[in-house]
Design a protein around this motif. Structure first.
Motif, short mmCIF file in Angstrom:
data_model
loop_
_atom_site.label_atom_id
_atom_site.label_comp_id
_atom_site.label_asym_id
_atom_site.label_seq_id
_atom_site.Cartn_x
_atom_site.Cartn_y
_atom_site.Cartn_z
N UNK A 3 21.25 108.19 -16.18
CA UNK A 3 21.58 107.65 -14.85
C UNK A 3 20.45 107.93 -13.85
N UNK A 4 19.89 109.13 -13.93
CA UNK A 4 18.79 109.48 -13.03
C UNK A 4 17.57 108.62 -13.32
N UNK A 5 17.23 108.52 -14.60
CA UNK A 5 16.06 107.73 -15.00
C UNK A 5 16.24 106.26 -14.65
N UNK A 6 17.43 105.72 -14.92
CA UNK A 6 17.71 104.31 -14.62
C UNK A 6 17.59 104.03 -13.13
N UNK A 7 18.08 104.97 -12.32
CA UNK A 7 17.97 104.80 -10.86
C UNK A 7 16.52 104.80 -10.42
N UNK A 8 15.71 105.71 -10.97
CA UNK A 8 14.30 105.79 -10.62
C UNK A 8 13.59 104.49 -10.97
N UNK A 9 13.86 103.96 -12.17
CA UNK A 9 13.23 102.72 -12.61
C UNK A 9 13.65 101.56 -11.72
N UNK A 10 14.97 101.42 -11.49
CA UNK A 10 15.47 100.31 -10.67
C UNK A 10 14.94 100.39 -9.24
N UNK A 11 14.99 101.59 -8.66
CA UNK A 11 14.51 101.78 -7.30
C UNK A 11 13.00 101.59 -7.21
N UNK A 12 12.29 102.09 -8.21
CA UNK A 12 10.83 102.00 -8.21
C UNK A 12 10.35 100.56 -8.23
N UNK A 13 10.96 99.75 -9.11
CA UNK A 13 10.54 98.35 -9.18
C UNK A 13 11.04 97.55 -7.97
N UNK A 14 12.18 97.93 -7.43
CA UNK A 14 12.75 97.18 -6.29
C UNK A 14 12.01 97.45 -4.99
N UNK A 15 11.49 98.66 -4.85
CA UNK A 15 10.85 99.04 -3.58
C UNK A 15 9.55 98.25 -3.35
N UNK A 16 8.94 97.77 -4.42
CA UNK A 16 7.66 97.04 -4.29
C UNK A 16 7.84 95.71 -3.55
N UNK A 49 20.52 98.96 -15.08
CA UNK A 49 21.84 98.94 -15.72
C UNK A 49 21.71 98.98 -17.23
N UNK A 50 20.73 98.26 -17.76
CA UNK A 50 20.49 98.26 -19.21
C UNK A 50 20.13 99.66 -19.70
N UNK A 51 19.37 100.37 -18.89
CA UNK A 51 18.90 101.71 -19.28
C UNK A 51 19.97 102.78 -19.16
N UNK A 52 20.99 102.57 -18.30
CA UNK A 52 22.03 103.60 -18.16
C UNK A 52 22.72 103.87 -19.48
N UNK A 53 22.81 102.85 -20.33
CA UNK A 53 23.38 103.06 -21.66
C UNK A 53 22.28 103.19 -22.73
N UNK A 54 21.27 102.33 -22.62
CA UNK A 54 20.24 102.30 -23.65
C UNK A 54 19.46 103.59 -23.79
N UNK A 55 19.22 104.29 -22.67
CA UNK A 55 18.42 105.51 -22.71
C UNK A 55 19.08 106.59 -23.56
N UNK A 56 20.34 106.93 -23.22
CA UNK A 56 20.97 108.03 -23.94
C UNK A 56 21.38 107.63 -25.35
N UNK A 72 9.35 101.18 -25.58
CA UNK A 72 9.33 100.29 -24.41
C UNK A 72 9.57 101.08 -23.12
N UNK A 73 10.40 102.12 -23.20
CA UNK A 73 10.65 102.97 -22.03
C UNK A 73 9.35 103.67 -21.60
N UNK A 74 8.58 104.14 -22.58
CA UNK A 74 7.30 104.77 -22.26
C UNK A 74 6.38 103.78 -21.55
N UNK A 75 6.37 102.53 -22.03
CA UNK A 75 5.56 101.50 -21.38
C UNK A 75 6.04 101.24 -19.95
N UNK A 76 7.36 101.23 -19.75
CA UNK A 76 7.93 101.01 -18.42
C UNK A 76 7.41 102.04 -17.42
#
Length: 229
Positions: A206-219, A177-184, A22-26
């Motif tokens: 944390x880096x990846x989660x920030x990129x995802x959150x910021x990426x979707x929020x900036x739109x 926030x879900x990814x900060x724990x789920x990823x690692x 699912x992360x790859x799809x994201x």
């Protein structure tokens, strides 16, 4: 094999693999969505959306993605209930907060919030594109190829609904926030479990989660600020 699938370790490994899928799809979905703000004409987004809708490989992956998401939800629910059943007495809150993060303690709740956002998102876009249709999805011609004007549908909702924009931003934050724990923890479950790898993966998460959150929020912020034509 059946013992593996029914064991707690087996469920965690499958949960982790489905999560990584699912992360790859994201990543692919975010890359496509960012075309909304790269090209105000909408041509790039329409080309990307048309490719995703017509490519035979994507058509094969789409039902697999749906199955992976369902498996992820079911296994997360089962493991959460099993963990709660095995620990009927609540831990001391101070000790609990010292041993794990807020996100890790509320993964199931965050996952539920992401699911609610996803259902709203699917209803507004995927359902209309695939089945219901919409007046904004009139056929256009881009570089000689006929395709639906998906950009008009998506950008139209962002431009007309501040509530949906705010919901989209919240969805991105909850997902991060879900990814900060789920990823690692996904990598940890499949074998990257020593302390050196854990520290590296926690930092990367944390880096990846920030990129995802910021990426979707900036739109939605882009449309809310009136930067689109």
């Amino acid at each position: 094999m059946s013992n593996f699938l029914t064991s707690s370790i087996g469920k965690k490994i499958i949960l982790s693999l489905s999560g990584l899928f699912l992360i790859a799809f994201l990543c692919v979905h975010l890359a496509l969505n960012l075309l909304l703000i790269v090209d105000n004409s909408g041509e790039l987004f329409n080309i990307g959306a048309h490719f995703m809708a017509t490519n035979p490989i994507i058509k094969i992956v789409e039902p697999i993605l749906a199955i992976g998401f369902i498996i992820h939800i079911i296994l997360a629910s089962i493991l959460t209930l099993q963990n709660r059943g095995a620990r009927p007495i609540k831990y001391d809150l101070r000790r609990q907060s010292g041993n794990c993060t807020w996100s890790s303690r509320n993964m199931y709740i965050l996952g539920g919030l992401v699911l609610i956002f996803l259902l709203v998102h699917l209803w507004n876009f995927w359902w209309k594109i695939k089945f219901a249709g919409d007046p904004l999805l009139t056929e256009i011609n881009v570089d000689g190829t006929a395709m639906e004007n998906t950009y008009a549908l998506v950008s139209g909702l962002f431009k007309s609904s501040i509530i949906y924009c705010l919901l989209y931003i919240l969805g991105g934050i909850f997902l991060g926030l879900h990814l900060t724990h789920g990823f690692w923890s996904a990598f940890q479950s499949i074998g990257f479990c020593n302390q050196i790898w854990r520290k590296r993966l926690e930092c990367l998460a944390k880096i990846f989660a920030f990129i995802i959150a910021a990426g979707f929020s900036i739109i939605p912020l882009y449309f809310m600020l009136g930067l689109a034509n």
